[in-house]
Write an enzyme that holds these catalytic residues in place. Sequence first.
Site, short mmCIF file in Angstrom:
data_model
loop_
_atom_site.label_atom_id
_atom_site.label_comp_id
_atom_site.label_asym_id
_atom_site.label_seq_id
_atom_site.Cartn_x
_atom_site.Cartn_y
_atom_site.Cartn_z
N SER A 1 4.29 -6.72 -1.46
CA SER A 1 4.37 -6.80 0.01
C SER A 1 5.01 -8.12 0.41
CB SER A 1 2.93 -6.84 0.58
OG SER A 1 2.64 -5.70 1.32
N GLY A 2 5.80 -8.11 1.47
CA GLY A 2 6.46 -9.34 1.90
C GLY A 2 5.50 -10.42 2.38
N ASN B 1 -6.28 -9.92 -6.83
CA ASN B 1 -6.25 -10.60 -5.54
C ASN B 1 -7.51 -11.41 -5.26
OD1 ASN B 1 -6.84 -7.64 -5.56
ND2 ASN B 1 -7.79 -8.13 -3.60
N GLN C 1 0.22 -9.90 -5.75
CA GLN C 1 -0.21 -11.29 -5.77
C GLN C 1 0.65 -12.16 -6.68
OE1 GLN C 1 -2.21 -12.70 -3.73
NE2 GLN C 1 -3.25 -10.94 -2.83
N THR D 1 0.84 -1.20 0.00
CA THR D 1 0.00 0.00 0.00
C THR D 1 0.88 1.25 0.00
OG1 THR D 1 -1.75 -1.18 1.16
CG2 THR D 1 -1.83 1.22 1.27
N THR E 1 13.91 5.09 9.62
CA THR E 1 14.91 4.05 9.93
C THR E 1 14.45 2.71 9.37
OG1 THR E 1 15.51 5.26 11.91
CG2 THR E 1 16.17 2.94 11.84
N CYS F 1 -17.85 -6.88 5.09
CA CYS F 1 -18.84 -6.34 6.03
C CYS F 1 -18.30 -5.02 6.56
CB CYS F 1 -19.04 -7.32 7.17
SG CYS F 1 -20.47 -6.93 8.14
#
Length: 406
Positions: free
Chosen positions: A203-204, A151, A181, A73, A241, A329
């Site tokens: 993303s990891g 995804n 993905q 993101t 950092t 939801c």
Amino acid sequence: MRIVYLDNNATTAVAPEVREAMEAYFTAEYFNPSSAYDRASPAAQAIKRARETVARFLGAVELSEILFTSCATESLNTALYGAVRANPTRRHVITTAVEHPAVYEVCKDLARSGLDVTFLPVDRAGNLDLGAFIQALRRDTLIVAIMHANNETGVIFPIEQLARITKETDPAILFLSDATQTAGKLPLDLCGALRHVDLLAFSGHKLHAPKGVGVLFMRRGAPVRPFMIGGHQEGGRRAGTENVPYIAGLARAVELAQEDHDAVEARIRQLRDRLETGLLASIPCVEVNGQGAPRLPNTCNISVHFIEGEGMLYQLNEYGICASSGSACTSGSLEPSHVLRAMQVPFTAVHGSVRLSLSRYTTDEDVAHALEVFPRIVANLRRLSPYWDSAHDRPRPESEAMMRGT
Ligand code: PLP
């Protein structure tokens, strides 16, 4: 209770090898990698090695093209807002109607702030129309943001071709792809097939590294202003950092994904196909969303007509099966998936959709358990459903009309 985890597109288990690779940077090597004294050097070296590993994995030409972030993101927000800020004269953005919210909501936000955004439609199988894409490219197009694979459905977009067409039309248009993905699943060769892609994010935690670390590939010279401003980390392009243990873990996860890739992929595909075929054979009125389109080997998105996905999830949960539905939801109301709606999946089918996603840790027994439990759950829920005539084991006439979306 036995837990069967079939929600690997949401997140994956951290691999033991990854945990091991991270350990030292939580304990003995906790130092700040920017510190000047010798004791900090192993931490700085770990980041350098991780950057080399990720650069090799992506086919990046220069190490400085790899930025470590906190998640996909952040990478995607950086790329989109950063491109807009660096190029104020171009005011048009192209994306698709099925992007993850990390792109979709940013594009809606850009539209609210005055940019012109084209949301390309998809067909019933989830494919993009190439003609519509070519027509959408304009003289003032700033960036094209198109995901590599979806995804929710696993449908794969031909980003090689889309990026090539973009650059042939106008080399100044940036091409961004969300590979969250696909990293570790499909080849990502940014100096080969994907050489026209300028920006790429993942993303990891989707490939067995922990949550909290991501990557942004930024091709040398791509005009993108930094998002996080502060210290001089990451060549001044992403302040803060560095998360040394997680970056080391991500690099180990990337190595693992490559080590036995073909064998793992073949096994996952075989399990997914068995799951999908079994569900189609044992449950009436079920369809696979994305069927007929190129799809990721680990993803199965099915619509079970005449029942609510949320009800199914609740019941699956009772049997220890973790999955997700096409309805989120949110604030008490069931919001149907924008991806399935864009694919023109009928209303009832969107509400009855469930995504099952597998990983290298999914076993034969997991699939057998799901195949045993799922049809029973559906039969029970349909018995309670006003739309399903259990006596005849077939839909009532008014339900058939609903199934057609009429
Ligand atoms: N893009 C895609 C395609 C995803 O599946 C996800 C997460 O589900 C994201 C972006 C966002 O990832 P993260 O929440 O790790 O930032």
